[in-house]
Design a protein around this motif. Structure first.
Motif, short mmCIF file in Angstrom:
data_model
loop_
_atom_site.label_atom_id
_atom_site.label_comp_id
_atom_site.label_asym_id
_atom_site.label_seq_id
_atom_site.Cartn_x
_atom_site.Cartn_y
_atom_site.Cartn_z
N ILE A 169 19.08 53.04 59.76
CA ILE A 169 17.88 52.26 60.07
C ILE A 169 17.43 51.46 58.85
N LEU A 170 17.49 52.10 57.70
CA LEU A 170 17.05 51.46 56.45
C LEU A 170 17.89 50.23 56.13
N LEU A 171 19.20 50.34 56.25
CA LEU A 171 20.09 49.22 55.91
C LEU A 171 19.97 48.08 56.91
N THR A 172 19.96 48.41 58.19
CA THR A 172 19.87 47.35 59.21
C THR A 172 18.53 46.62 59.13
N GLN A 173 17.48 47.31 58.72
CA GLN A 173 16.18 46.67 58.58
C GLN A 173 16.15 45.77 57.34
N TYR A 174 16.64 46.30 56.22
CA TYR A 174 16.57 45.54 54.96
C TYR A 174 17.48 44.30 55.01
N PHE A 175 18.66 44.41 55.62
CA PHE A 175 19.62 43.30 55.64
C PHE A 175 19.59 42.55 56.97
N ARG A 176 18.47 42.64 57.70
CA ARG A 176 18.41 42.07 59.04
C ARG A 176 18.65 40.56 59.03
N ARG A 177 18.16 39.86 58.00
CA ARG A 177 18.34 38.40 57.96
C ARG A 177 19.80 38.03 57.78
N LYS A 178 20.49 38.73 56.87
CA LYS A 178 21.91 38.44 56.65
C LYS A 178 22.73 38.84 57.87
N ILE A 179 22.32 39.92 58.53
CA ILE A 179 23.01 40.32 59.76
C ILE A 179 22.82 39.27 60.84
N LYS A 180 21.59 38.78 60.98
CA LYS A 180 21.28 37.77 61.99
C LYS A 180 22.02 36.47 61.73
N LYS A 181 22.17 36.11 60.45
CA LYS A 181 22.88 34.87 60.08
C LYS A 181 24.40 35.02 60.18
N GLY A 182 24.85 36.23 60.41
CA GLY A 182 26.30 36.44 60.49
C GLY A 182 26.97 36.60 59.14
N GLU A 183 26.20 36.83 58.07
CA GLU A 183 26.77 37.00 56.75
C GLU A 183 27.30 38.41 56.54
N TYR A 184 26.58 39.42 57.06
CA TYR A 184 26.98 40.80 56.93
C TYR A 184 27.13 41.41 58.32
N GLU A 185 28.10 42.32 58.44
CA GLU A 185 28.29 43.06 59.68
C GLU A 185 28.43 44.54 59.31
N PHE A 186 27.49 45.37 59.74
CA PHE A 186 27.47 46.77 59.35
C PHE A 186 28.06 47.66 60.43
N SER A 187 28.81 48.68 59.98
CA SER A 187 29.23 49.79 60.84
C SER A 187 28.83 51.07 60.12
N PHE A 188 28.76 52.17 60.88
CA PHE A 188 28.25 53.41 60.29
C PHE A 188 29.12 54.59 60.69
N ALA A 189 29.36 55.46 59.69
CA ALA A 189 30.05 56.73 59.91
C ALA A 189 29.23 57.80 59.22
N HIS A 190 29.40 59.06 59.65
CA HIS A 190 28.53 60.13 59.16
C HIS A 190 29.23 61.16 58.30
N ASN A 191 30.54 60.95 58.07
CA ASN A 191 31.27 61.77 57.11
C ASN A 191 32.58 61.05 56.76
N GLY A 192 33.24 61.56 55.76
CA GLY A 192 34.44 60.89 55.29
C GLY A 192 35.56 60.85 56.29
N LEU A 193 35.72 61.90 57.08
CA LEU A 193 36.79 61.94 58.07
C LEU A 193 36.58 60.89 59.15
N GLU A 194 35.36 60.78 59.65
CA GLU A 194 35.04 59.77 60.66
C GLU A 194 35.26 58.37 60.08
N ALA A 195 34.86 58.18 58.83
CA ALA A 195 35.04 56.87 58.18
C ALA A 195 36.51 56.52 58.04
N LEU A 196 37.33 57.49 57.63
CA LEU A 196 38.76 57.24 57.46
C LEU A 196 39.41 56.84 58.78
#
Length: 275
Positions: free
Chosen positions: A16-43
């Motif tokens: 929530i914190l990241l999507t809120q803080y970078f909302r403008r860059k996300i809206k402009k298409g500059e950043y695209e965020f994905s989320f994982a909750h541990n290293g295995l899921e991320a890998l």
């Protein structure tokens, strides 16, 4: 194209914190965020979609910690993927381990989002530089292939069968040419003028690389063709000069030594235009 960032943290509030803080860059298409909750899921996500640009990973997580994830990411050998590690303030031992394992940078908790933004921007600069270099390398591959073919063609132009006249035992000939670059302007040649005479040519075209190689092929063909129909070496050079003067571009010239046992031309520069 958006910079793809994978945030790996077992704290749900960070999403929530990241999507809120970078909302403008996300809206402009500059950043695209994905989320994982541990290293295995991320890998698993990285293996399924290896086009992530930045991995923003916590160190202390269940199932697979951030340091292990960092090691696995390094095994992928993707220099354009940058890892930014997150650790508790004062946990310098883990931060040092992360940096030694190839982390791009780190930030500490509690997270300073302004500092994180600057760190991400710095990573983006490095990623763009690497991607540009990779693109240039990809574009150079077909050029490299063409140069290799050109080198092979140039070598086939020159005599390469030795001994060239096995029936003649009174003399022997051997020659080779190694270009300073993939292709070049140096060349040699030899040929039977008649039953009793053998012509030798050693030459060097001005400049290097592809232009010199093209002019080398023209010069070698002209000199050989004329030498086999002209009894005088001097007249051969004169006729070759007249022809090559008409073909010269950017004042290119070729320095030639032509010799045969009866008529000798001690050498000179072709394409010296007469007034």
């Amino acid at each position: 194209m958006a910079i793809k960032i994978l945030s790996v943290d077992d704290e749900q509030d960070l999403e929530i914190l990241l999507t809120q803080y970078f909302r403008r860059k996300i809206k402009k298409g500059e950043y695209e965020f994905s989320f994982a909750h541990n290293g295995l899921e991320a890998l698993q996500m990285i293996l399924a979609n290896p086009d992530y640009d930045i991995i923003l990973s916590d160190i202390n997580m269940p199932e697979m910690d951030g340091l292990t994830l960092l090691t696995k990411i390094n095994e992928l050998r993707n220099p354009a993927m940058k890892c930014i590690m997150v650790s508790a303030y004062g946990d310098m031992e883990n931060i040092r381990i992360a940096m030694n394992r190839g982390a791009f940078d780190f930030t500490t908790k509690p997270i300073n989002l302004e500092d994180m933004e600057r760190t991400i921007e710095k990573a983006v600069e490095q990623i763009q530089f690497i991607k540009n270099a990779q693109q240039e390398h990809t574009q150079l591959k077909p050029i490299q292939s063409d140069l290799n073919v050109a080198r092979e063609i140039q070598q086939t132009i020159l005599p390469k069968k030795f001994p060239p006249y096995p029936e003649l035992t009174s003399f022997d000939i051997y020659a080779s040419m190694s270009a300073a670059k993939y292709v070049g302007g140096d060349f040699y040649d030899f040929f039977r003028i008649d039953n009793d005479r053998l012509g030798f040519v050693v030459a060097d075209v001005s400049g290097k690389g592809v232009p010199a190689a093209i002019f080398m092929a023209i010069s070698r063909t002209v000199v050989r063709a004329i030498a086999q129909t002209e009894n005088s070496a001097a007249k051969c050079m004169q006729r070759a000069n007249d022809i090559l003067c008409q073909e010269s571009v950017n004042d290119m010239f070729v320095t030639v030594f032509l010799w045969d046992p009866e008529y000798q031309y001690r050498g000179g520069d072709l394409l010296q235009r007469r007034a």
